[in-house]
Design a protein around this motif. Structure first.
Motif, PDB file in Angstrom:
ATOM      1  N   MET A 156       0.842  -1.198   0.000  1.00 31.95           N
ATOM      2  CA  MET A 156       0.000   0.000   0.000  1.00 31.95           C
ATOM      3  C   MET A 156       0.874   1.243   0.000  1.00 31.95           C
ATOM      4  SD  MET A 156      -2.814   1.223   2.826  1.00 31.95           S
ATOM      5  CE  MET A 156      -3.949  -0.116   2.458  1.00 31.95           C
ATOM      6  N   GLU A 157       0.434   2.251  -0.770  1.00 31.05           N
ATOM      7  CA  GLU A 157       1.137   3.525  -0.820  1.00 31.05           C
ATOM      8  C   GLU A 157       0.204   4.651  -0.361  1.00 31.05           C
ATOM      9  OE1 GLU A 157       4.434   2.953  -4.362  1.00 31.05           O
ATOM     10  OE2 GLU A 157       2.445   3.711  -4.892  1.00 31.05           O
ATOM     11  N   PHE A 158       0.799   5.644   0.282  1.00 33.40           N
ATOM     12  CA  PHE A 158       0.054   6.797   0.766  1.00 33.40           C
ATOM     13  C   PHE A 158       0.534   8.042   0.041  1.00 33.40           C
ATOM     14  CE2 PHE A 158       0.311   3.748   4.243  1.00 33.40           C
ATOM     15  CZ  PHE A 158      -1.018   3.648   4.644  1.00 33.40           C
ATOM     16  N   LYS A 159      -0.413   8.788  -0.528  1.00 35.73           N
ATOM     17  CA  LYS A 159      -0.077  10.028  -1.198  1.00 35.73           C
ATOM     18  C   LYS A 159      -0.354  11.206  -0.268  1.00 35.73           C
ATOM     19  CE  LYS A 159      -1.090   8.449  -5.909  1.00 35.73           C
ATOM     20  NZ  LYS A 159      -1.944   8.678  -7.114  1.00 35.73           N
ATOM     21  N   SER A 160       0.582  12.105  -0.217  1.00 36.52           N
ATOM     22  CA  SER A 160       0.389  13.349   0.516  1.00 36.52           C
ATOM     23  C   SER A 160       0.062  14.430  -0.505  1.00 36.52           C
ATOM     24  CB  SER A 160       1.660  13.706   1.289  1.00 36.52           C
ATOM     25  OG  SER A 160       1.502  14.928   1.966  1.00 36.52           O
ATOM     26  N   ILE A 161      -1.128  15.057  -0.349  1.00 38.71           N
ATOM     27  CA  ILE A 161      -1.623  16.006  -1.336  1.00 38.71           C
ATOM     28  C   ILE A 161      -1.738  17.402  -0.728  1.00 38.71           C
ATOM     29  CG2 ILE A 161      -3.522  16.555  -2.903  1.00 38.71           C
ATOM     30  CD1 ILE A 161      -2.064  13.991  -3.639  1.00 38.71           C
ATOM     31  N   ASN A 162      -1.200  18.400  -1.425  1.00 42.21           N
ATOM     32  CA  ASN A 162      -1.326  19.788  -1.004  1.00 42.21           C
ATOM     33  C   ASN A 162      -2.789  20.213  -1.169  1.00 42.21           C
ATOM     34  OD1 ASN A 162      -1.384  22.617  -0.859  1.00 42.21           O
ATOM     35  ND2 ASN A 162       0.626  22.842  -1.815  1.00 42.21           N
ATOM     36  N   PRO A 163      -3.483  20.552  -0.079  1.00 45.14           N
ATOM     37  CA  PRO A 163      -4.910  20.889  -0.196  1.00 45.14           C
ATOM     38  C   PRO A 163      -5.172  22.200  -0.925  1.00 45.14           C
ATOM     39  CG  PRO A 163      -4.142  21.293   2.035  1.00 45.14           C
ATOM     40  CD  PRO A 163      -3.027  20.599   1.319  1.00 45.14           C
ATOM     41  N   TYR A 164      -4.161  23.042  -1.054  1.00 44.59           N
ATOM     42  CA  TYR A 164      -4.363  24.325  -1.728  1.00 44.59           C
ATOM     43  C   TYR A 164      -4.437  24.159  -3.240  1.00 44.59           C
ATOM     44  CZ  TYR A 164      -3.572  29.030  -3.502  1.00 44.59           C
ATOM     45  OH  TYR A 164      -3.691  30.211  -4.184  1.00 44.59           O
ATOM     46  N   ASN A 165      -3.548  23.345  -3.796  1.00 40.59           N
ATOM     47  CA  ASN A 165      -3.512  23.219  -5.264  1.00 40.59           C
ATOM     48  C   ASN A 165      -3.723  21.796  -5.782  1.00 40.59           C
ATOM     49  OD1 ASN A 165      -1.032  21.961  -4.741  1.00 40.59           O
ATOM     50  ND2 ASN A 165       0.150  23.820  -5.166  1.00 40.59           N
ATOM     51  N   GLY A 166      -3.885  20.834  -4.885  1.00 40.74           N
ATOM     52  CA  GLY A 166      -4.133  19.463  -5.304  1.00 40.74           C
ATOM     53  C   GLY A 166      -2.917  18.713  -5.800  1.00 40.74           C
ATOM     54  N   LEU A 194       5.320   6.210  16.645  1.00 43.74           N
ATOM     55  CA  LEU A 194       4.386   7.177  16.085  1.00 43.74           C
ATOM     56  C   LEU A 194       3.606   6.592  14.924  1.00 43.74           C
ATOM     57  CD1 LEU A 194       3.210  10.031  15.639  1.00 43.74           C
ATOM     58  CD2 LEU A 194       5.264  10.548  14.279  1.00 43.74           C
ATOM     59  N   LYS A 195       2.279   6.578  15.063  1.00 45.03           N
ATOM     60  CA  LYS A 195       1.385   6.256  13.958  1.00 45.03           C
ATOM     61  C   LYS A 195       0.666   7.561  13.628  1.00 45.03           C
ATOM     62  CE  LYS A 195      -2.335   4.877  11.665  1.00 45.03           C
ATOM     63  NZ  LYS A 195      -2.984   5.966  10.906  1.00 45.03           N
ATOM     64  N   HIS A 196       1.175   8.263  12.607  1.00 41.39           N
ATOM     65  CA  HIS A 196       0.636   9.578  12.264  1.00 41.39           C
ATOM     66  C   HIS A 196      -0.499   9.452  11.245  1.00 41.39           C
ATOM     67  CE1 HIS A 196       0.698  13.777  12.835  1.00 41.39           C
ATOM     68  NE2 HIS A 196       2.002  13.943  12.943  1.00 41.39           N
ATOM     69  N   ALA A 197      -1.214  10.572  11.039  1.00 42.50           N
ATOM     70  CA  ALA A 197      -2.264  10.614  10.027  1.00 42.50           C
ATOM     71  C   ALA A 197      -1.632  10.474   8.639  1.00 42.50           C
ATOM     72  CB  ALA A 197      -3.035  11.922  10.131  1.00 42.50           C
ATOM     73  N   PRO A 198      -2.241   9.707   7.752  1.00 43.15           N
ATOM     74  CA  PRO A 198      -1.619   9.430   6.450  1.00 43.15           C
ATOM     75  C   PRO A 198      -1.348  10.655   5.590  1.00 43.15           C
ATOM     76  CG  PRO A 198      -3.375   7.856   6.880  1.00 43.15           C
ATOM     77  CD  PRO A 198      -3.461   8.902   7.958  1.00 43.15           C
ATOM     78  N   ASN A 199      -2.114  11.741   5.758  1.00 39.37           N
ATOM     79  CA  ASN A 199      -1.886  12.915   4.919  1.00 39.37           C
ATOM     80  C   ASN A 199      -0.710  13.775   5.388  1.00 39.37           C
ATOM     81  OD1 ASN A 199      -3.640  13.545   7.123  1.00 39.37           O
ATOM     82  ND2 ASN A 199      -4.138  15.502   6.178  1.00 39.37           N
ATOM     83  N   VAL A 200      -0.077  13.399   6.519  1.00 44.34           N
ATOM     84  CA  VAL A 200       1.088  14.164   6.986  1.00 44.34           C
ATOM     85  C   VAL A 200       2.271  13.229   7.271  1.00 44.34           C
ATOM     86  CG1 VAL A 200      -0.190  16.160   7.867  1.00 44.34           C
ATOM     87  CG2 VAL A 200       0.159  14.186   9.344  1.00 44.34           C
ATOM     88  N   PHE A 201       2.420  12.217   6.442  1.00 40.63           N
ATOM     89  CA  PHE A 201       3.551  11.301   6.634  1.00 40.63           C
ATOM     90  C   PHE A 201       4.893  11.980   6.356  1.00 40.63           C
ATOM     91  CE2 PHE A 201       1.052   7.082   6.138  1.00 40.63           C
ATOM     92  CZ  PHE A 201       0.964   6.968   7.511  1.00 40.63           C
ATOM     93  N   GLY A 202       4.893  13.055   5.573  1.00 44.21           N
ATOM     94  CA  GLY A 202       6.133  13.807   5.372  1.00 44.21           C
ATOM     95  C   GLY A 202       6.573  14.458   6.670  1.00 44.21           C
ATOM     96  N   GLY A 215       4.168  14.122  -1.581  1.00 42.91           N
ATOM     97  CA  GLY A 215       5.028  12.977  -1.304  1.00 42.91           C
ATOM     98  C   GLY A 215       4.284  11.679  -1.501  1.00 42.91           C
ATOM     99  N   LEU A 216       5.059  10.603  -1.565  1.00 41.59           N
ATOM    100  CA  LEU A 216       4.512   9.255  -1.707  1.00 41.59           C
ATOM    101  C   LEU A 216       5.237   8.354  -0.723  1.00 41.59           C
ATOM    102  CD1 LEU A 216       2.589   7.448  -3.420  1.00 41.59           C
ATOM    103  CD2 LEU A 216       4.558   6.944  -4.876  1.00 41.59           C
ATOM    104  N   TYR A 217       4.485   7.634   0.095  1.00 41.45           N
ATOM    105  CA  TYR A 217       5.078   6.850   1.173  1.00 41.45           C
ATOM    106  C   TYR A 217       4.549   5.424   1.134  1.00 41.45           C
ATOM    107  CZ  TYR A 217       6.142  11.583   2.551  1.00 41.45           C
ATOM    108  OH  TYR A 217       6.586  12.875   2.534  1.00 41.45           O
ATOM    109  N   LYS A 218       5.466   4.489   1.195  1.00 40.06           N
ATOM    110  CA  LYS A 218       5.111   3.078   1.106  1.00 40.06           C
ATOM    111  C   LYS A 218       4.890   2.509   2.501  1.00 40.06           C
ATOM    112  CE  LYS A 218       6.524  -1.240  -1.105  1.00 40.06           C
ATOM    113  NZ  LYS A 218       7.583  -1.905  -1.923  1.00 40.06           N
ATOM    114  N   ALA A 219       3.788   1.806   2.661  1.00 36.80           N
ATOM    115  CA  ALA A 219       3.456   1.228   3.960  1.00 36.80           C
ATOM    116  C   ALA A 219       4.418   0.110   4.326  1.00 36.80           C
ATOM    117  CB  ALA A 219       2.029   0.690   3.941  1.00 36.80           C
ATOM    118  N   LEU A 220       4.658  -0.035   5.621  1.00 36.27           N
ATOM    119  CA  LEU A 220       5.481  -1.138   6.112  1.00 36.27           C
ATOM    120  C   LEU A 220       4.762  -2.465   5.901  1.00 36.27           C
ATOM    121  CD1 LEU A 220       6.523   0.380   9.564  1.00 36.27           C
ATOM    122  CD2 LEU A 220       8.048   0.033   7.604  1.00 36.27           C
TER     123      LEU A 220
END
Length: 452
Positions: free
Chosen positions: A1-11, A153-161, A15-20
């Motif tokens: 599974m991969e998690f995308k981090s999306i800028n809410p201002y411009n879409g 730390l288990k953070h929210a997926p939209n702020v994995f950066g 970043g892209l983060y791969k799940a353990l």
């Protein structure tokens, strides 16, 4: 599974983060348990020095960290810098005060010696939200690590950066490997993590739903949990208040972080005689907010962190209007951006009164008297904090016992401070963070009793 981090201002993708994998996750948990056995024996003075170094790392890299916060969740860059610097402050605070907090507590009994030790308990899992992606983590990590615990730390997926940068802060500060680890996992791995022997306690900041689910799992495992959940803070303005000052406090209390804060003022309970003046001046102040790219220095109101959050807020606005609230300002949504909105004549039974509104929505409520104002304030399933604005502070102090919330602020917005315990009652959760109380949450208060 991969998690995308999306800028809410411009879409745009940040970043892209791969799940353990499950195997990699279990390995990290095992490493945490091994690290604890040596970390707990590191002298307290050295642990204090390391957390102070973490604070310096934060200050040295404030621009990089602030930019990541803004890119991932959309708050104005000036607010992101403030958040990073506040994290440095909490690091300094525990670096300086932990030796006093953790010293043995002597108690006179029939024994030759009897005292309470303050020992670490092991790995503490933090399940953290996106709205203050650095601060929420550091206000748990600074006391927990300094006490000798390890952090997961288990953070929210939209702020994995942000989560990755936080782990890097501790690495740069010189912490031993595996004392603090970032876990890139989906929420469906939560029960596996909590069930692991490496985890001795859990702290969660988030929604009621998430808190209830995690508390249930922790309860089955007989593991301590601290929950900091939602809020619908009342902001009460008495007839004698300085209206101009109250409006400025109220503006920050509601619109900071685009209103995405559990301790934001959400229900403005105003004496009838000053209702019109307050609403007019507050409305003008909200109109003066500068909308735009949150990376722009002049922007004071940005987008919400995700589209679903903006959709939910707009639904609450529309429901409240149908229920009889007056739309005084705003009410429109464009993608993740939701206009700062003011609703008038809000009463119990409306969505804007009964529910937590997580965004730039201010609900104006009329009160017939001070007693009525406090009854309205208490008419909530939440219990984080209350603000009262008045020139008669002595009288306001006498009303402190009328408030069941975890905080009561007079002529100031409810805010967290490293020196003061922070937490709520009712559906806002249980336990305390910050201050000495926050450090004691994840400590084994061990009685030592000696007779010769």
């Amino acid at each position: 599974m991969e998690f995308k981090s999306i800028n809410p201002y411009n879409g745009k993708q940040v970043g892209l983060y791969k799940a353990l994998t499950q195997e990699a996750l279990v390995e990290k948990l095992n490493r945490s348990q091994i690290a604890f056995e040596s970390w707990r024996n590191v002298p307290l003075a050295e642990r204090c020095n390391l957390i102070k170094k973490a604070g310096q790392v934060l200050r040295d890299n404030v621009e990089a960290y602030a930019q990541m916060i803004t890119l991932e969740m959309g708050k104005p860059i000036s607010e992101s810098r403030t958040e990073v610097n506040k994290c440095a402050w909490v690091c300094d605070y525990y670096g300086e005060n932990a030796p006093v907090f953790l010293e043995d507590q002597s108690i006179i009994t029939e024994a030759e010696q009897s005292f309470v030790r303050h020992d670490p308990i092991g790995g503490v899992l933090a399940i953290m939200p996106w709205n203050f992606p650095f601060w929420q983590v550091f206000r748990y990590a600074a006391p927990s690590l300094t006490a000798g615990n390890t952090g997961l730390l288990k953070h929210a997926p939209n702020v994995f950066g942000c989560a990755q940068q936080i782990e890097d802060v501790f690495t740069k500060a010189g912490y031993p490997s595996y004392v603090f680890q970032n876990l890139i996992v989906h929420h469906d791995q939560t029960e596996l993590i909590i069930s692991n022997d490496a985890v001795k306690a859990i702290t969660l900041t988030g929604s009621e739903r998430a808190g209830s689910a995690v508390a249930e799992i922790a309860g089955r495992q007989i593991k301590k949990s601290v929950l900091e959940l939602g809020g619908s803070n009342a902001f009460i303005v008495w007839e004698d208040a300085d209206i101009d000052k109250s409006v400025q406090i109220a503006l920050t209390a509601r619109m900071l972080n685009c209103g995405q804060s559990c301790i934001a003022a959400k229900r403005f309970i105003l004496m009838e005689s000053i209702y019109k003046e307050f609403v007019q001046k507050f409305t003008k102040a909200v109109k003066d907010l500068k909308r735009g790219d949150p990376l722009n220095e002049n922007t004071t109101i940005g987008p919400l962190a995700r589209l679903d959050l903006a959709n939910q807020l707009n639904k609450q606005v529309r429901e409240s209007v149908v229920q009889g609230a007056q739309l005084l300002l705003g009410g429109n949504q464009n993608g993740c951006y939701h206009e700062p909105t003011i609703l008038g004549d809000v009463v119990p039974g409306m969505a804007a009164f009964d529910q937590e509104t997580f965004g730039p929505l201010a609900a104006m409520v009329k009160a017939k008297s001070i007693d009525h104002a406090f009854k309205l304030s208490e008419n909530s399933s939440y219990g984080l904090g209350v603000t009262v604005c008045t020139k008669n502070t002595e009288k306001a102090l006498k009303y402190a016992n009328r408030v069941s919330d975890g905080a009561y602020f007079i002529n100031e917005l409810v805010r967290s401070d490293p020196r003061l315990p922070f937490g709520g009652t009712k559906n806002s959760g249980y336990g305390r963070e910050l201050g000495k109380d926050g450090m004691m949450e994840f400590i084994n208060r061990k009685v030592v009793y000696v007779k010769y």
